[in-house]
Design a protein around this motif. Structure first.
Motif, PDB file in Angstrom:
ATOM      1  N   UNK A  55      22.266 163.104  32.105  1.00  9.91           N
ATOM      2  CA  UNK A  55      22.190 162.918  30.650  1.00  9.91           C
ATOM      3  C   UNK A  55      22.018 164.256  29.949  1.00  9.91           C
ATOM      4  N   UNK A  56      21.154 165.096  30.489  1.00 10.79           N
ATOM      5  CA  UNK A  56      20.946 166.419  29.900  1.00 10.79           C
ATOM      6  C   UNK A  56      22.222 167.251  29.926  1.00 10.79           C
ATOM      7  N   UNK A  57      22.918 167.245  31.062  1.00  9.10           N
ATOM      8  CA  UNK A  57      24.157 168.024  31.173  1.00  9.10           C
ATOM      9  C   UNK A  57      25.218 167.500  30.203  1.00  9.10           C
ATOM     10  N   UNK A  58      25.295 166.183  30.081  1.00  9.92           N
ATOM     11  CA  UNK A  58      26.239 165.586  29.143  1.00  9.92           C
ATOM     12  C   UNK A  58      25.917 166.005  27.707  1.00  9.92           C
ATOM     13  N   UNK A  59      24.642 165.954  27.340  1.00  9.54           N
ATOM     14  CA  UNK A  59      24.239 166.334  25.980  1.00  9.54           C
ATOM     15  C   UNK A  59      24.516 167.804  25.694  1.00  9.54           C
ATOM     16  N   UNK A  60      24.331 168.654  26.701  1.00  7.50           N
ATOM     17  CA  UNK A  60      24.626 170.078  26.535  1.00  7.50           C
ATOM     18  C   UNK A  60      26.115 170.272  26.248  1.00  7.50           C
ATOM     19  N   UNK A  61      26.966 169.613  27.041  1.00  7.04           N
ATOM     20  CA  UNK A  61      28.414 169.748  26.841  1.00  7.04           C
ATOM     21  C   UNK A  61      28.838 169.218  25.469  1.00  7.04           C
ATOM     22  N   UNK A  62      28.331 168.050  25.104  1.00 12.34           N
ATOM     23  CA  UNK A  62      28.666 167.472  23.806  1.00 12.34           C
ATOM     24  C   UNK A  62      28.156 168.364  22.674  1.00 12.34           C
ATOM     25  N   UNK A  63      26.948 168.872  22.836  1.00 14.96           N
ATOM     26  CA  UNK A  63      26.370 169.756  21.817  1.00 14.96           C
ATOM     27  C   UNK A  63      27.186 171.028  21.630  1.00 14.96           C
ATOM     28  N   UNK A  64      27.623 171.636  22.741  1.00 11.45           N
ATOM     29  CA  UNK A  64      28.435 172.856  22.635  1.00 11.45           C
ATOM     30  C   UNK A  64      29.759 172.581  21.931  1.00 11.45           C
ATOM     31  N   UNK A  65      30.359 171.438  22.228  1.00 11.28           N
ATOM     32  CA  UNK A  65      31.614 171.081  21.550  1.00 11.28           C
ATOM     33  C   UNK A  65      31.384 170.861  20.056  1.00 11.28           C
ATOM     34  N   UNK A  66      30.253 170.266  19.706  1.00 17.54           N
ATOM     35  CA  UNK A  66      29.937 170.042  18.285  1.00 17.54           C
ATOM     36  C   UNK A  66      29.690 171.373  17.567  1.00 17.54           C
ATOM     37  N   UNK A  67      29.021 172.295  18.250  1.00 17.49           N
ATOM     38  CA  UNK A  67      28.809 173.626  17.670  1.00 17.49           C
ATOM     39  C   UNK A  67      30.156 174.306  17.437  1.00 17.49           C
ATOM     40  N   UNK A  68      31.063 174.212  18.423  1.00 22.15           N
ATOM     41  CA  UNK A  68      32.402 174.804  18.255  1.00 22.15           C
ATOM     42  C   UNK A  68      33.121 174.185  17.064  1.00 22.15           C
ATOM     43  N   UNK A  69      32.989 172.870  16.879  1.00 22.87           N
ATOM     44  CA  UNK A  69      33.637 172.184  15.762  1.00 22.87           C
ATOM     45  C   UNK A  69      33.088 172.698  14.436  1.00 22.87           C
ATOM     46  N   UNK A  70      31.771 172.864  14.349  1.00 22.15           N
ATOM     47  CA  UNK A  70      31.155 173.377  13.125  1.00 22.15           C
ATOM     48  C   UNK A  70      31.586 174.824  12.875  1.00 22.15           C
ATOM     49  N   UNK A  71      31.663 175.633  13.929  1.00 22.77           N
ATOM     50  CA  UNK A  71      32.073 177.024  13.778  1.00 22.77           C
ATOM     51  C   UNK A  71      33.519 177.121  13.289  1.00 22.77           C
ATOM     52  N   UNK A  72      34.389 176.233  13.776  1.00 21.31           N
ATOM     53  CA  UNK A  72      35.785 176.254  13.322  1.00 21.31           C
ATOM     54  C   UNK A  72      35.888 175.946  11.832  1.00 21.31           C
ATOM     55  N   UNK A  73      34.893 175.235  11.314  1.00 20.87           N
ATOM     56  CA  UNK A  73      34.883 174.903   9.890  1.00 20.87           C
ATOM     57  C   UNK A  73      33.945 175.823   9.113  1.00 20.87           C
ATOM     58  N   UNK A  74      33.577 176.954   9.747  1.00 18.85           N
ATOM     59  CA  UNK A  74      32.723 177.976   9.132  1.00 18.85           C
ATOM     60  C   UNK A  74      31.403 177.403   8.622  1.00 18.85           C
ATOM     61  N   UNK A  75      30.774 176.566   9.436  1.00 25.70           N
ATOM     62  CA  UNK A  75      29.470 176.000   9.099  1.00 25.70           C
ATOM     63  C   UNK A  75      28.481 176.354  10.177  1.00 25.70           C
ATOM     64  N   UNK A  76      27.224 176.455   9.773  1.00 25.40           N
ATOM     65  CA  UNK A  76      26.136 176.654  10.727  1.00 25.40           C
ATOM     66  C   UNK A  76      25.379 175.353  10.957  1.00 25.40           C
TER      67      UNK A  76
END
Length: 144
Positions: A55-76
């Motif tokens: 569960x932790x590893x899954x959340x880390x992967x999902x979280x990193x993808x969400x951070x990348x999505x926010x970065x692509x839209x120039x958001x923090x």
């Protein structure tokens, strides 16, 4: 990037390893969530450990993808829409797409109902509700 990255020594397994193996999620809570399934009577310590780590590893992967999505839209700031978008676009998370869509619809419906009740002046709470947030039991039923 906008967020600080971990050092390469941490990612390659350098160091004593004790910190890498530490669990973040409480295993007792994961065990309790597993027992909410009526087909699960008991769960071994090893199974709970494995499920917690996965569960932790899954959340880390999902979280990193969400951070990348926010970065692509120039958001923090991460938004719930980032999770929905990642689960709609990335193949490894597609299995969550329908559940997240249903959850988003349900949250919107609950928000409208809460606003309607507020306008009418009723302060009644529904079963399984704490404020406007559903409790975990309301999704799965009571633990046995």
């Amino acid at each position: 990037g906008l967020w600080p990255e971990h050092s390469d020594a941490h990612n390659t397994g350098g160091g004593d390893g004790a910190e890498d193996d530490a669990l973040i999620f409480p295993m007792a809570r994961i065990r309790k969530i597993c027992k909410l399934d009526p087909e699960v009577r008991g769960i071994s310590k090893e199974s709970a450990l494995l499920i917690t780590k996965a569960t932790e590893l899954f959340c880390v992967k999902l979280g990193k993808e969400c951070v990348n999505m926010a970065q692509m839209q120039n958001r923090r700031k991460l938004l719930p829409e980032d999770v929905v978008e990642v689960c709609s676009m990335k193949e490894r998370f597609l299995f969550l797409k329908d559940d997240l869509r249903d959850l988003a619809k349900e949250q919107l419906k609950e928000k409208k109902e809460a606003e309607r009740e507020k306008d009418i002046g009723k302060g009644k709470k529904g079963i399984g509700m704490e404020g406007n947030v559903k409790t975990l039991d309301s999704y799965f039923g009571k633990a046995r």
